[in-house]
Design a protein around this motif. Sequence first.
Motif, PDB file in Angstrom:
ATOM      1  N   CYS A  59      19.984  50.488  23.423  1.00 28.29           N
ATOM      2  CA  CYS A  59      18.549  50.614  23.197  1.00 28.29           C
ATOM      3  C   CYS A  59      18.229  51.222  21.825  1.00 28.29           C
ATOM      4  CB  CYS A  59      17.949  51.506  24.283  1.00 28.29           C
ATOM      5  SG  CYS A  59      18.576  53.199  24.211  1.00 28.29           S
ATOM      6  N   GLY A  60      19.114  52.083  21.342  1.00 30.55           N
ATOM      7  CA  GLY A  60      18.882  52.733  20.056  1.00 30.55           C
ATOM      8  C   GLY A  60      17.901  53.890  20.110  1.00 30.55           C
ATOM      9  N   VAL A  61      17.383  54.225  21.293  1.00 34.23           N
ATOM     10  CA  VAL A  61      16.392  55.301  21.385  1.00 34.23           C
ATOM     11  C   VAL A  61      16.663  56.298  22.522  1.00 34.23           C
ATOM     12  CG1 VAL A  61      14.480  54.144  20.217  1.00 34.23           C
ATOM     13  CG2 VAL A  61      14.857  53.733  22.651  1.00 34.23           C
ATOM     14  N   GLY A  62      17.919  56.475  22.886  1.00 30.54           N
ATOM     15  CA  GLY A  62      18.242  57.538  23.835  1.00 30.54           C
ATOM     16  C   GLY A  62      18.101  57.198  25.303  1.00 30.54           C
ATOM     17  N   GLU A  63      17.762  55.949  25.612  1.00 32.50           N
ATOM     18  CA  GLU A  63      17.449  55.622  27.006  1.00 32.50           C
ATOM     19  C   GLU A  63      18.645  55.150  27.835  1.00 32.50           C
ATOM     20  OE1 GLU A  63      14.441  55.869  28.476  1.00 32.50           O
ATOM     21  OE2 GLU A  63      13.160  56.252  26.754  1.00 32.50           O
ATOM     22  N   CYS A  64      19.672  54.563  27.192  1.00 31.63           N
ATOM     23  CA  CYS A  64      20.659  53.827  27.991  1.00 31.63           C
ATOM     24  C   CYS A  64      22.038  54.475  28.057  1.00 31.63           C
ATOM     25  CB  CYS A  64      20.791  52.402  27.474  1.00 31.63           C
ATOM     26  SG  CYS A  64      21.729  52.276  25.936  1.00 31.63           S
ATOM     27  N   GLY A  65      22.381  55.317  27.096  1.00 30.42           N
ATOM     28  CA  GLY A  65      23.659  56.031  27.143  1.00 30.42           C
ATOM     29  C   GLY A  65      24.869  55.241  26.681  1.00 30.42           C
ATOM     30  N   GLU A 120      25.459  49.994  20.933  1.00 31.16           N
ATOM     31  CA  GLU A 120      24.019  50.193  20.846  1.00 31.16           C
ATOM     32  C   GLU A 120      23.344  49.334  21.902  1.00 31.16           C
ATOM     33  OE1 GLU A 120      21.144  51.029  17.463  1.00 31.16           O
ATOM     34  OE2 GLU A 120      20.980  48.858  17.641  1.00 31.16           O
ATOM     35  N   THR A 144      22.465  56.768  11.501  1.00 32.25           N
ATOM     36  CA  THR A 144      22.771  57.649  12.626  1.00 32.25           C
ATOM     37  C   THR A 144      24.292  57.765  12.756  1.00 32.25           C
ATOM     38  OG1 THR A 144      22.832  55.783  14.127  1.00 32.25           O
ATOM     39  CG2 THR A 144      20.707  56.923  13.881  1.00 32.25           C
ATOM     40  N   ASN A 203      23.717  61.393  22.634  1.00 32.24           N
ATOM     41  CA  ASN A 203      23.429  60.003  22.268  1.00 32.24           C
ATOM     42  C   ASN A 203      23.650  59.861  20.770  1.00 32.24           C
ATOM     43  OD1 ASN A 203      22.387  59.253  24.889  1.00 32.24           O
ATOM     44  ND2 ASN A 203      20.562  60.408  24.386  1.00 32.24           N
ATOM     45  N   CYS A 243      23.059  57.431  18.951  1.00 26.63           N
ATOM     46  CA  CYS A 243      21.993  56.643  18.311  1.00 26.63           C
ATOM     47  C   CYS A 243      20.848  57.516  17.841  1.00 26.63           C
ATOM     48  CB  CYS A 243      21.463  55.571  19.261  1.00 26.63           C
ATOM     49  SG  CYS A 243      20.527  56.231  20.661  1.00 26.63           S
ATOM     50  N   LEU A 244      20.750  58.747  18.371  1.00 30.45           N
ATOM     51  CA  LEU A 244      19.663  59.648  17.964  1.00 30.45           C
ATOM     52  C   LEU A 244      20.173  60.742  17.028  1.00 30.45           C
ATOM     53  CD1 LEU A 244      17.754  60.309  21.339  1.00 30.45           C
ATOM     54  CD2 LEU A 244      17.146  58.740  19.488  1.00 30.45           C
ATOM     55  N   TYR A 245      21.482  60.730  16.742  1.00 34.68           N
ATOM     56  CA  TYR A 245      22.076  61.845  15.997  1.00 34.68           C
ATOM     57  C   TYR A 245      22.085  61.514  14.507  1.00 34.68           C
ATOM     58  CZ  TYR A 245      24.760  66.148  16.347  1.00 34.68           C
ATOM     59  OH  TYR A 245      25.155  67.470  16.295  1.00 34.68           O
TER      60      TYR A 245
END
Lengths: 291, 157
Positions: free
Chosen positions: B42-48, B40, B24, B60, B62-64
């Motif tokens: 959460c790694g899945v878009g939840e925490c920013g 990092e 990513t 995010n 981590c999702l890109y």
Amino acid sequence: MIEYDYLKPGSLAEVLSLLKEYGPKAALIAGGTDVMVKIRNTKKSPDVLISLRELKDLQYIKKNSGYHIGALTTHRMLEQSEMVQKELAALHEGASRIGSVQVRNVATLGGNICNAAPSADTAGPLLVLDATVVLEGPEGRRSVPIAEFFTGTYKTVCQAEEVVVELEIPSEMEQFGSAYWKHSRRKAMNLPILGVAVALKLGDGDEISDARIGLTVAAPTPVRAYKAEEFLKGKPLNDDVLAEAGKIAASPDCCSPRDSLRCESWYRCEIIETYVARMGRLAAERIKESS
Amino acid sequence: MKKVTVSFTLNKDAVTAEVPVTWTLLKTLREYFELTGAKEGCGVGECGACTVIVDGEAVNSCLYPIFEIEGKSVTTIEGLANEDGTLNPIQQAFLENNGVQCGFCTSGMIMSAKGLLDHNPDPTEGEIRSSIAGNFCRCTGYVQIVEAIDMAAKTLK
Ligand SMILES: Cc1cc2nc3c(=O)[nH]c(=O)nc-3n(C[C@H](O)[C@H](O)[C@H](O)COP(=O)(O)OP(=O)(O)OC[C@H]3O[C@@H](n4cnc5c(N)ncnc54)[C@H](O)[C@@H]3O)c2cc1C
Ligand code: FES
Ligand code: FES
């Protein structure tokens, strides 16, 4: 281990020929906010990701004999469109409440409906706005009413060789008012426990001349509450009528919400009953505001 | 593992990286460029915690997927301070308002604030809160962060 290759085709024609070439080995990726999370959580991936992000010509919100929204349009674009806010209020409310700014900046409308989660926040609004999904595949274009698009949880009529290219909303929706309620524990970063969308059209003397109700997380797929809609047609707009429509919408004739960790079925039914009436009222107010 | 070569602008510099296709943007920033400001959580878009700016918009990282970054312009927290080391007004405002405690959320918070203020120099409190709705902070209780962003807006004007 996660292992995949990627392709970044520059045109829709190229996307279609790659889908044909790779078949089930490939998967489309738009904003990636569902795809990337799924790969990470399942530790599994398709062999090839075919990116749609180069298809900038599928990012648009237009109005000419109806509304046309490109599949690659982001939720942020919908949120920031004054036209969507004024004329397609339910869709504005659905898109604006998805995830966070960071998610909405990349996540797309096409991705939301193709992922087909029972909780998809644009599904209820698109149902009541009577949207049509335009797909393109090896045999050319076809259009599917959104009410027939979802075939199961995370399942749609979109075939492996097809791409969703546009959402079309008929121009008659201009005469409707619409509203969407996302019931969730927090204001942001939360999937809905339940979603209720309502669109109404009023005739002379405040009689309801047409009505549509869309429910999410109320059945395995997003659904229309047809029986409650039928009940509303021709009735005067008042609290008793709206309350009765709420009761019908919450009955097994219209939905089948399940017990889950996030919420029990009886509570989901109560939310439907209450918010069908409230969203009906809000949708009607919006017609009056705009006229 | 198959690699990809991407060229993009990183904090105003033209850069090229050769990394595994499955990386990513966040992983590339931290492990290839050794820019560890973006975190990092959460790694899945939840925490920013991984928020950076891509082509003017907060995302995010981590999702890109890294292969999508070709030709784009990325700004991270490391790109905010001036060359002489003086801080960007948003950073300064976070310090002066106690908007930082453990600091884990701070780079993401500041990048989200930048994403807001670049488009909307005069935000309401509601707009500030909604701009950081995707950034979790476990320490501050958010009030000082909201005040810091408000102060930064006033300084920048
Ligand atoms: C932190 C976070 C919060 C979220 N919050 C919400 C929320 O509040 N409400 C909500 O509804 N969703 C939410 N989501 C889910 C997600 O963001 C949305 O479903 C989003 O709209 C998906 O769009 P995308 O472009 O990122 O899709 P992608 O992940 O790129 O794709 C999703 C699926 O659709 C397929 N696909 C994408 N585009 C097309 C196309 N044009 N034609 C055919 N198939 C296609 C892909 O192959 C994939 O199967 C959240 C996600 C995250 C990470
Ligand atoms: S690490 Fe990216 S949002 Fe949490
Ligand atoms: S300062 Fe510790 S998480 Fe925000």
